[in-house]
Design an enzyme around this catalytic site. Structure first.
Site, PDB file in Angstrom:
ATOM      1  N   LYS A 111       9.202  13.320  -5.945  1.00 26.85           N
ATOM      2  CA  LYS A 111       8.440  12.434  -5.070  1.00 26.85           C
ATOM      3  C   LYS A 111       7.146  13.099  -4.598  1.00 26.85           C
ATOM      4  O   LYS A 111       6.103  12.452  -4.469  1.00 26.85           O
ATOM      5  CB  LYS A 111       9.298  12.009  -3.877  1.00 26.85           C
ATOM      6  CG  LYS A 111      10.440  11.063  -4.224  1.00 26.85           C
ATOM      7  CD  LYS A 111      11.279  10.748  -2.998  1.00 26.85           C
ATOM      8  CE  LYS A 111      12.428   9.799  -3.328  1.00 26.85           C
ATOM      9  NZ  LYS A 111      11.936   8.461  -3.722  1.00 26.85           N
ATOM     10  N   LYS A 191      10.871   6.395 -16.055  1.00 25.56           N
ATOM     11  CA  LYS A 191      11.536   5.278 -15.412  1.00 25.56           C
ATOM     12  C   LYS A 191      10.507   4.201 -15.057  1.00 25.56           C
ATOM     13  O   LYS A 191       9.399   4.509 -14.638  1.00 25.56           O
ATOM     14  CB  LYS A 191      12.242   5.786 -14.147  1.00 25.56           C
ATOM     15  CG  LYS A 191      13.072   4.750 -13.420  1.00 25.56           C
ATOM     16  CD  LYS A 191      13.778   5.383 -12.235  1.00 25.56           C
ATOM     17  CE  LYS A 191      14.550   4.359 -11.430  1.00 25.56           C
ATOM     18  NZ  LYS A 191      15.257   4.972 -10.277  1.00 25.56           N
ATOM     19  N   LYS A 194       5.983   0.737 -10.810  1.00 29.10           N
ATOM     20  CA  LYS A 194       4.643   0.176 -10.632  1.00 29.10           C
ATOM     21  C   LYS A 194       3.605   1.285 -10.505  1.00 29.10           C
ATOM     22  O   LYS A 194       2.481   1.163 -10.992  1.00 29.10           O
ATOM     23  CB  LYS A 194       4.604  -0.734  -9.403  1.00 29.10           C
ATOM     24  CG  LYS A 194       3.248  -1.397  -9.175  1.00 29.10           C
ATOM     25  CD  LYS A 194       3.293  -2.385  -8.040  1.00 29.10           C
ATOM     26  CE  LYS A 194       1.906  -2.945  -7.742  1.00 29.10           C
ATOM     27  NZ  LYS A 194       1.298  -3.612  -8.897  1.00 29.10           N
TER      28      LYS A 194
END
Length: 327
Positions: A111, A191, A194
């Protein structure tokens, strides 16, 4: 019935990865468990969204969940921030969680790499809030994809620690495997997301879907239409596994191997089968957008049910840890 808890983050437009990885599961699980489904807007704050964008994303996600088949008569659907006990329990569990446990979480690195200019403490403590989401409803089952298994194991460890320190309070949540644990994007490498621009939107029209699908990565060995292919390594053929019946899939696979069917033909067939799923969802979503009061009422009722369950849990937790409220 055994209670199941699951959440989905309102970040950007819903795409097929969300639908296949979560919403299809939710529709199935609502008939097998006492289901609590949550739109986790507090988690979304780690990405620092604009307030208007977050509000829009929450509403669109709610519409997408309902249009995909989640029934508020059979499942409790609510927004995380509408139940303040999520934050309270997260802080209590944070005070029980060793720093080393969080340091082992590989998703923090992932992240952080995706938002290098916004590496905040929320990204680091994110798994504890996830644990609170599960524990607050005393859920015994949690559907997770392969990228969340480490977080669920941390949840188990944290709840075991709470039970050891303060007495038996929380059940240990078990994994309910998703039927589509990881959906790759159109690039066939990462994966579907957007933020990576490799997604197909759930609400996109047939033409919009085709514009994206026509550029999707296929078998790299098929440089020309006359080249025979290997369906097992083709990401587009993997999508057929979700949208195309077995008999048609077999025909497509045979045509690919013999080079009698080109990649464009394969994509056209996939588009038609995707549209049989997406078209009705798009229509139901449009109808819900025309009835905003109905959507608000569903979330209001869901939050009420969730708060009742959360209040019972927190009354016990506060007593166990010594947080006494005035009578």
């Amino acid at each position: 019935m055994v209670r199941v808890m699951s959440g989905i983050q309102p970040t950007g437009n819903l795409h097929l990865g969300n639908y296949l990885g979560a919403l299809v599961n939710w529709v199935r699980l609502q008939d097998q468990f006492e289901a609590f489904f949550c739109i986790v807007d507090l988690h979304a704050l780690t990405q620092r969204p604009k307030p208007e964008a977050l509000q829009h994303a929450v509403r669109e996600l709610t519409i997408g969940v309902l249009a995909s088949g989640v029934d508020p008569e059979r499942a409790t659907l609510f927004v995380q921030s509408h139940v303040p006990e999520h934050s309270e329990l997260a802080w209590i569990l944070t005070c029980l969680t060793p720093l080393g446990d969080l340091n082992r979480m590989t998703q923090f690195k992932d992240k952080s790499a995706q938002q290098p200019d916004n590496i905040n403490a929320g990204l680091f403590t994110y798994p504890i809030l996830q644990t609170a989401d599960i524990a607050l409803y005393r859920a015994e089952a949690v559907p997770v994809g392969e990228d969340q298994e480490q977080h669920l194991e941390l949840a188990r460890e944290t709840l075991r620690r709470f039970n050891f320190v303060y007495g038996d309070t929380f059940p240990e949540p078990n994994t309910v495997k998703s039927e589509a644990p990881r959906v790759l994007g159109l690039d066939g490498e990462f994966k579907m997301s957007k933020s990576r621009g490799n997604e197909i939107g759930l609400f996109e029209t047939e033409e919009e879907t085709w514009q994206k699908l026509r550029g999707a990565k296929t078998d790299p060995a098929r440089l020309r239409r006359s080249d025979p292919g290997t369906p097992e390594v083709c990401n587009v053929f993997r999508y057929h596994g979700f949208f195309t019946g077995a008999e048609e899939r077999d025909r497509i696979a045979a045509g690919c191997r013999s080079a009698q069917l080109g990649c464009v033909d394969c994509k056209r067939a996939l588009l038609a089968n995707m549209e049989r799923v997406k078209g009705p969802i798009r229509e139901r979503a449009a109808a819900l957008r025309d009835r905003p009061a109905q959507v608000d009422e569903i979330l209001h009722e869901g939050a009420g049910k969730a708060r009742a369950a959360a209040a019972a849990t927190m009354a016990l937790v506060r007593e166990r840890v010594g947080l006494v409220r005035p009578r």
